[in-house]
Design an enzyme around this catalytic site. Structure first.
Site, short mmCIF file in Angstrom:
data_model
loop_
_atom_site.label_atom_id
_atom_site.label_comp_id
_atom_site.label_asym_id
_atom_site.label_seq_id
_atom_site.Cartn_x
_atom_site.Cartn_y
_atom_site.Cartn_z
N ASP A 146 -0.67 -12.60 5.06
CA ASP A 146 -1.57 -13.40 5.89
C ASP A 146 -2.98 -13.38 5.29
OD1 ASP A 146 -2.46 -14.85 8.21
OD2 ASP A 146 -3.25 -12.96 9.01
N ASP B 257 -5.06 -16.44 2.84
CA ASP B 257 -6.31 -17.09 3.27
C ASP B 257 -7.36 -16.98 2.16
OD1 ASP B 257 -5.55 -17.87 5.91
OD2 ASP B 257 -7.54 -17.35 6.66
N LYS C 127 0.87 -1.18 0.00
CA LYS C 127 0.00 0.00 0.00
C LYS C 127 0.90 1.23 0.00
CE LYS C 127 -3.99 0.63 0.82
NZ LYS C 127 -5.08 1.11 -0.09
C1 IPM Z 1 -1.07 -17.73 10.00
C2 IPM Z 1 -1.78 -17.30 11.26
C3 IPM Z 1 -0.83 -16.56 12.19
C4 IPM Z 1 -0.42 -15.27 11.50
C5 IPM Z 1 -1.38 -16.24 13.59
C6 IPM Z 1 -1.97 -17.42 14.29
C7 IPM Z 1 -0.29 -15.64 14.45
O1 IPM Z 1 -2.91 -16.56 10.96
O2 IPM Z 1 -0.03 -18.40 10.09
O3 IPM Z 1 -1.55 -17.44 8.90
O4 IPM Z 1 -1.13 -14.27 11.54
O5 IPM Z 1 0.68 -15.27 10.92
MN MN Z 2 -3.39 -16.55 8.80
#
Ligand code: IPM
Ligand code: MN
Ligand code: NAD
Length: 350
Positions: free
Chosen positions: A244, A248, A187
């Site tokens: 992160d 996901d 960003k």
């Molecule tokens: C991941 C998890 C971790 C992160 C957490 C649990 C600390 O979400 O490994 O993706 O945010 O890195």
């Molecule tokens: Mn994560």
């Protein structure tokens, strides 16, 4: 002889790690697999999510494979002793700065994605997430009382030139062995650390990797493009927080969060940290229904990237693919197999 240190952790962590154990016993019977207590389980037993002893064993191993940590049970633990703090502490202690998160869509699962089959069929993205810097570790941070009775919560997003360069190099090197294309997501339009990120990646590219195609993309647009036309991406390099979140989102392109493995790598010759990208899944923990493939594929990455056993990794990847082709599906993939039965399905192919 190098060892694999298993850290099952909490929630579904021990359930999926048990399947890794079975696969390792069948595929690489000579590999020494050790186990240690970690996360919330370690907090309950020792008052800390990561003991010095386990940290030292991790640093001395060939590779570390963890299940997952955290859960509602530890919501009131002191913040620096929460299971997640143990995970961040381990990443930092191992200095595994480059987190490879492959979002690879197995052909048999193209229909299991929440996106249209044609959008994800053949998808093969490699996220390179910076893992030991940025807002996750920046100081100062805290929650303070203000004179007017309010509170102030704050974190610091910070990156140095060398932190950006070293993860950038990993991304460019990986791209050379793939389709030679890197997107760098930040960003820079809002954040100073994002502006530096863009400048450092631009300079590194011009200096050392002019042969690789580089595109800069704002992280919010990257999120949108990932669900609009994900196959435009090959390697995506990004910071700790955006990595992160974007990974996901990308997991759903492959059918389920339960499919995505990861490899966190540091300096050459140092052990890597391997983990499914999913968490401890408190909503299904203890039911024996978690998908163990993200953990099994994390083992596949450990064989390849830390343990010097690429042929075994190839065999395991082929077995997972064959199991999926034969119709093996846990609940998250729309099927009915239990965790153990999915382990059985992979073992049958091995
Ligand atoms: C991941 C998890 C971790 C992160 C957490 C649990 C600390 O979400 O490994 O993706 O945010 O890195
Ligand atoms: Mn994560
Ligand atoms: P989560 O990843 O644990 O679960 C999100 C959703 O995905 C849930 O509905 C869960 O049932 C499902 N899911 C996850 N893994 C699955 C699998 N293998 N098979 C089938 N379904 C699966 O995320 P959350 O619920 O936000 O977090 C729960 C806890 O896990 C929190 O304490 C969080 O901090 C922690 N966490 C740990 C890690 C890690 O240890 N690497 C990663 C992410 C979250």
């Amino acid at each position: 002889m190098s060892t694999l240190l298993l850290l099952p952790g909490d929630g579904i962590g021990p359930e999926v790690c048990e399947q890794v154990r079975r696969v390792a016993a069948a595929l690489t019977p000579d590999l020494v697999v050790e186990e240690a207590i970690y996360g919330g389980a370690s907090y309950d037993a020792h008052g800390t999510p990561l003991t010095d002893e386990v940290r030292d064993r991790a640093l001395a191993s060939g590779a570390v494979l963890m299940g997952a940590v955290g859960g509602p049970k530890w919501k009131d633990a002191p913040r620096h002793l929460r299971p997640e703090a143990g995970l961040l502490g381990l990443r930092k202690a191992m200095d595994v700065y480059a987190n490879l998160r492959p979002a690879y869509c197995f052909e048999a699962l193209a229909g299991a994605s929440s996106l249209k089959t044609e959008l994800v069929s053949g998808l093969d993205i490699m996220f390179v997430r910076e893992l030991v810097g940025g807002v996750y570790f920046g100081e100062p941070r805290g929650i303070e009382d203000l004179p007017d009775g309010q509170k102030k919560g704050f974190d610091t997003a910070v990156y140095t030139t060398s932190e950006i360069e070293r993860v950038g190099r990993v991304a460019f090197e990986l791209a050379r062995g793939r389709t030679n294309k890197v997107h760098s997501a930040e960003k820079s339009n809002v954040m100073e650390s994002g502006l530096l990120w863009k400048q450092v990646i631009t300079d590194l590219h011009a200096r050392e990797y002019p042969d690789v195609q580089l595109e800069h993309i704002l992280a919010d647009n990257c999120a949108m493009q990932l669900v609009r036309a994900p196959k435009q991406f090959d390697v995506i390099v990004t910071d700790n927080l955006f990595g992160d979140i974007l990974s996901d989102a990308a997991a759903m392109l492959t059918g389920s969060l339960g499919m995505l493995p990861s490899a966190a790598l540091g300096a050459a010759g140092k052990p890597g940290l391997y983990e499914p990208i999913h968490g401890s899944a408190p909503d299904i923990a203890g039911q024996g229904v978690a998908n163990p493939l993200a953990a099994i594929l994390s083992f596949e990455m450990a064989l390849r990237w830390s343990l010097g056993r690429a042929p075994a990794a190839d065999t395991l990847l082929a077995a997972v693919k064959a199991a999926l082709d034969a119709g093996a599906r846990t609940r998250d993939l729309g099927g009915t197999l239990s965790t153990v039965e999915m382990g059985d399905a992979v073992l049958a192919q091995l």
